[in-house]
Structures are given as C-alpha cells and as structure tokens.
Motif scaffolding. Structure first.
Motif, short mmCIF file in Angstrom:
data_model
loop_
_atom_site.label_atom_id
_atom_site.label_comp_id
_atom_site.label_asym_id
_atom_site.label_seq_id
_atom_site.Cartn_x
_atom_site.Cartn_y
_atom_site.Cartn_z
N ASN A 1 0.82 -1.21 0.00
CA ASN A 1 0.00 0.00 0.00
C ASN A 1 0.85 1.26 0.00
N THR A 2 2.05 1.16 0.55
CA THR A 2 2.96 2.31 0.54
C THR A 2 3.25 2.74 -0.89
N PHE A 3 3.38 1.77 -1.78
CA PHE A 3 3.69 2.06 -3.18
C PHE A 3 2.44 2.36 -3.99
N PHE A 4 1.42 1.51 -3.87
CA PHE A 4 0.25 1.62 -4.74
C PHE A 4 -0.79 2.63 -4.25
N VAL A 5 -0.78 2.97 -2.97
CA VAL A 5 -1.78 3.89 -2.43
C VAL A 5 -1.16 5.23 -2.06
N THR A 6 -0.10 5.21 -1.25
CA THR A 6 0.49 6.45 -0.77
C THR A 6 1.06 7.29 -1.91
N ALA A 7 1.69 6.64 -2.88
CA ALA A 7 2.34 7.39 -3.97
C ALA A 7 1.38 7.75 -5.10
N PHE A 8 0.12 7.31 -5.02
CA PHE A 8 -0.80 7.45 -6.15
C PHE A 8 -1.01 8.92 -6.55
N GLN A 9 -1.27 9.79 -5.59
CA GLN A 9 -1.57 11.18 -5.91
C GLN A 9 -0.37 11.88 -6.57
N GLY A 10 0.83 11.59 -6.10
CA GLY A 10 2.02 12.21 -6.68
C GLY A 10 2.25 11.76 -8.11
N VAL A 11 2.13 10.47 -8.37
CA VAL A 11 2.32 9.95 -9.72
C VAL A 11 1.23 10.48 -10.65
N LEU A 12 0.01 10.56 -10.15
CA LEU A 12 -1.10 11.08 -10.95
C LEU A 12 -0.86 12.55 -11.32
N SER A 13 -0.25 13.30 -10.44
CA SER A 13 0.06 14.70 -10.73
C SER A 13 1.02 14.82 -11.90
N VAL A 14 2.06 13.99 -11.92
CA VAL A 14 3.02 14.02 -13.03
C VAL A 14 2.34 13.56 -14.33
N PHE A 15 1.47 12.55 -14.23
CA PHE A 15 0.73 12.08 -15.39
C PHE A 15 -0.14 13.20 -15.98
N LEU A 16 -0.81 13.96 -15.12
CA LEU A 16 -1.67 15.04 -15.58
C LEU A 16 -0.86 16.19 -16.18
N LEU A 17 0.36 16.38 -15.71
CA LEU A 17 1.24 17.36 -16.33
C LEU A 17 1.48 17.00 -17.80
N GLU A 18 1.78 15.73 -18.06
CA GLU A 18 2.00 15.27 -19.43
C GLU A 18 0.72 15.33 -20.25
N MET A 19 -0.41 14.94 -19.65
CA MET A 19 -1.68 14.94 -20.37
C MET A 19 -2.10 16.37 -20.73
N GLY A 20 -1.78 17.33 -19.88
CA GLY A 20 -2.06 18.71 -20.20
C GLY A 20 -1.29 19.16 -21.44
N MET A 21 -0.03 18.77 -21.53
CA MET A 21 0.78 19.10 -22.71
C MET A 21 0.21 18.44 -23.97
N ALA A 22 -0.16 17.15 -23.86
CA ALA A 22 -0.69 16.43 -25.02
C ALA A 22 -2.02 17.03 -25.47
N ALA A 23 -2.90 17.35 -24.53
CA ALA A 23 -4.20 17.93 -24.87
C ALA A 23 -4.03 19.27 -25.56
N SER A 24 -3.13 20.09 -25.07
CA SER A 24 -2.90 21.41 -25.65
C SER A 24 -2.43 21.30 -27.09
N ARG A 25 -1.57 20.34 -27.38
CA ARG A 25 -1.03 20.18 -28.74
C ARG A 25 -2.06 19.61 -29.71
N LYS A 26 -3.05 18.89 -29.21
CA LYS A 26 -4.06 18.28 -30.08
C LYS A 26 -5.09 19.29 -30.58
N LEU A 27 -5.21 20.44 -29.93
CA LEU A 27 -6.24 21.39 -30.29
C LEU A 27 -6.10 21.89 -31.73
N LYS A 28 -4.87 21.94 -32.25
CA LYS A 28 -4.67 22.46 -33.60
C LYS A 28 -5.31 21.57 -34.66
N ASP A 29 -5.58 20.30 -34.33
CA ASP A 29 -6.16 19.37 -35.30
C ASP A 29 -7.67 19.59 -35.49
N LEU A 30 -8.25 20.53 -34.75
CA LEU A 30 -9.70 20.75 -34.81
C LEU A 30 -10.10 21.73 -35.92
#
Length: 371
Positions: free
Chosen positions: A237-266
C-alpha cells in the motif's frame, strides 16, 4: 443551495491535481522547449492502471458474496449503456459536422469507450475530498472500455456494405472512388475467411488489450492479497496507495501538454464538432447518474456517493488509448487525428477541469444522500 454548489464547484477546480494539468496545458502555449519522455509516460500509465486495480482488488476482498449478484448486474448495465452511448454519439455527430461518415463512426467508438486517465483523475479528486466509492469500480473501467471498440467495428461494417471505398469515402463525399464489382468465384471463400480472421483478431485486441489486462490482473492480485489480511498488503500500500496522488500529478502534467497540442487538429472539423466534444460529456454523465440511480432503486443497491460520480465519468469520457489501437489495425482508412483531437484535446480537458467537479454536484442533487 446554489451558493453552496458554486463554492464547492470553484474549490474543486483548483485541487493540486488539476493545477498540474493547467501547468502542463500552458507549456506548449508558452512554447517552452520541453518534451515529456514517452517511456516515462508509458511507465506512469502502467503504474496508474496497476494502482487502481490493486486498490480495487484489495477493497473487493472485503465485499460480501451476497452482493456479487448486484455487482455483476451493474457491470452488465455499464457495458450496455456505453454501447448505446456510442450509437447516440454517432447519431448526434451526423448533423453537426461535415466530416466523413467513417470518421464519425470511429469518433463514436471513442465516446462509447472510457478513459483510464479521466477515471484516475476522478479517483484522485474523490480521495482528496474524502468521498467514498465502491471497490468494484475499477472492474467497471475495464468492462466499459470494450463497447467503444465494438461500436466502431459495427458502424464501419455497415458503411462497408453501403459502398465505402478503399480510402474511406462514401458515395456523395469528395474524392469518392467506386469499388469495382466483385464477382463470385474461387477467391470469394478466401476473401470471406480473411474478413472473419480480421474481425476475430480485432475483437481479441479489444478484449485483451494491454490496459485491460494490466487492470484486471492488478484487481486479481489485490483481491488475493486482500484476502490474506492487512499484514500482507501493508507494505504494498505504501507504493500503490500512498504514492498514487504524486504519480497522478506528473501524469496530468504530461496529459495537459498532449491535450494542448491536439487542439490544432480541430481546424478542419468546424465549430459543430467542437461543441459536440464539449457538450456531450455532460449529457452522457447525467444519463449515467440517472441510470445508476434507477438501478439502485430497482435492485435496492446502496451505492457509495462516489460511485455515481465515477460511473458518470465512465459514461462521459472518451478513449485515447484502447480504441485508437484497435482502430489503427481494423479501420486504417479513418483519420487518426480527428478522434484524438476530440477525445483528448477537448473532452478529456473538459472532464478533468470542469466536468468532474460538475458531476460531483449533480450526483449530490440526484443521489439518495450527499457525499
């Protein structure tokens, strides 16, 4: 009541998780020369799927066997509902944009699936707000990802019967090139066998794609480990639960970049396409909450408050991992950029910034009790 709704809504828009997404969204706009390593993105995705599955399996081990019938019934309802949502998305797309029918069909498939990233973000928001949800929701994530693949295959198969050409154009569309009449002969059986082989391979890809396998596998591991007691699962649980929010934050940083770049295709799709991608998540989310509420009343199942929100997210989200992988193999004529521009550039961005907070408030209003 409206004042409380507004306060809760604004508060939820500025959780640390979403601030990381906003930060990532700004990086391409500010032209910062930064590229997120793909191998890191893959590792983050793998971790989130395993962590969601582990936590779900661990909690699933505490569920009474008497409740399994209601759980299975709700899973079936979720599968059917996402298939229906895919068909509705196709029907709504037809009048609002002039893009090709094959692209409307594949986009509908994206919306008939779900998004692990949106689900993970919702789990993070609910956890930070202390809103409980039922343990089997990760199973819903895996099951409700599959209908979108089937919707796209079904709709495109109908288009092929109606004269879809080799470039993906239909009669009446620009650059349509009629197919030559195929005569019945010795090669007909071989062609039929090839079609069946392709369909079978595609269905296998939809049912056994890596994301679903990782998620279901982690649920099973978490379930078996949870049966052995807290002493066994504590360190994990230390790995899969405690670290979840931190890893998700980094994931959302990357997803924000990807989403921003996709807007030009519209640009080529028109304003109707943009409106569709921003409005239908709300319609499908409300539909999901109403269906979950109806199921709760009919079956006398007491859902946790967060279950309504997560089910709404599963209905409102659009795929950007599983369906694209299936589409590349089974429907190569379709545009690979338009569906991702809608699902990732618009719908994912809307759901994680505004949608989740809005669905929480709608669930509070519709659900039997408030979180």
């Amino acid at each position: 009541m409206l004042h409380e709704f507004g306060q809760n809504f604004i508060h939820n828009l500025f959780t640390p998780l979403l601030l990381f997404f906003y930060f990532g969204f700004l990086i391409p706009i500010l032209r910062v020369p930064f590229e997120f390593p793909r191998v890191v993105y893959q590792a983050l995705t793998m971790y989130l799927l395993l962590a969601i599955g582990w936590q779900g399996g661990e909690e699933l081990a505490q569920i009474s066997p008497a409740d399994l019938g209601h759980i299975v019934g709700f899973v079936v309802v979720g599968f059917v509902l996402n298939f229906v949502i895919g068909i509705i998305a196709y029907l709504l797309l037809k009048p609002v944009t002039a893009i090709r029918l094959i692209d409307k069909a594949t986009i509908a498939g994206y919306y008939g699936s779900d998004s692990a990233g949106t689900f993970a973000t919702c789990v993070g928001v609910l956890t930070s707000l202390g809103i409980a949800f039922d343990a089997y929701m990760p199973i819903m994530l895996a099951v409700m990802e599959i209908p979108g693949c089937l919707v796209a295959l079904y709709l495109v198969a109908r288009l092929r019967v109606r004269g879809l050409d080799t470039a993906g154009n239909m009669p009446g569309e620009p650059e349509y090139a009629p197919l030559e009449t195929v005569k019945v002969g010795p090669g007909t059986a071989a062609r039929s066998e090839l079609v069946h082989h392709t369909a079978g391979t595609t269905l296998r890809e939809a049912l056994l794609n890596p994301g679903v396998c990782l998620l279901i596998g982690a649920v099973i591991v978490g379930f078996v480990s949870g049966l052995q007691g807290q002493k066994v699962i504590h360190d994990y649980n230390t790995f899969f639960v405690t670290a979840f929010q931190g890893v998700l934050s980094v994931f959302l940083l990357e997803m924000g970049m990807a989403a921003s770049r996709k807007l030009k295709d519209l640009k080529s799709a028109g304003y109707g396409f943009v409106v569709f991608a921003l409005v239908v998540p709300n319609l499908f989310a409300v539909l999901g909450i109403l269906v979950a509420r109806a199921y709760s009343v009919v079956t006398h199942t007491n859902f946790q408050p967060g279950t309504y929100v997560l089910f709404a997210v599963l209905c409102a989200a659009a795929s950007y991992i599983a369906v694209p992988a299936v589409q590349r193999m089974a429907i190569p004529e379709a545009s690979p950029t338009l569906p991702l521009a809608a699902s990732l550039g618009l719908t994912f961005t809307y759901n994680v910034t505004i949608g989740i907070s809005l669905y929480i408030e709608i669930a509070r209003a519709i659900g039997p009790y408030s979180p």
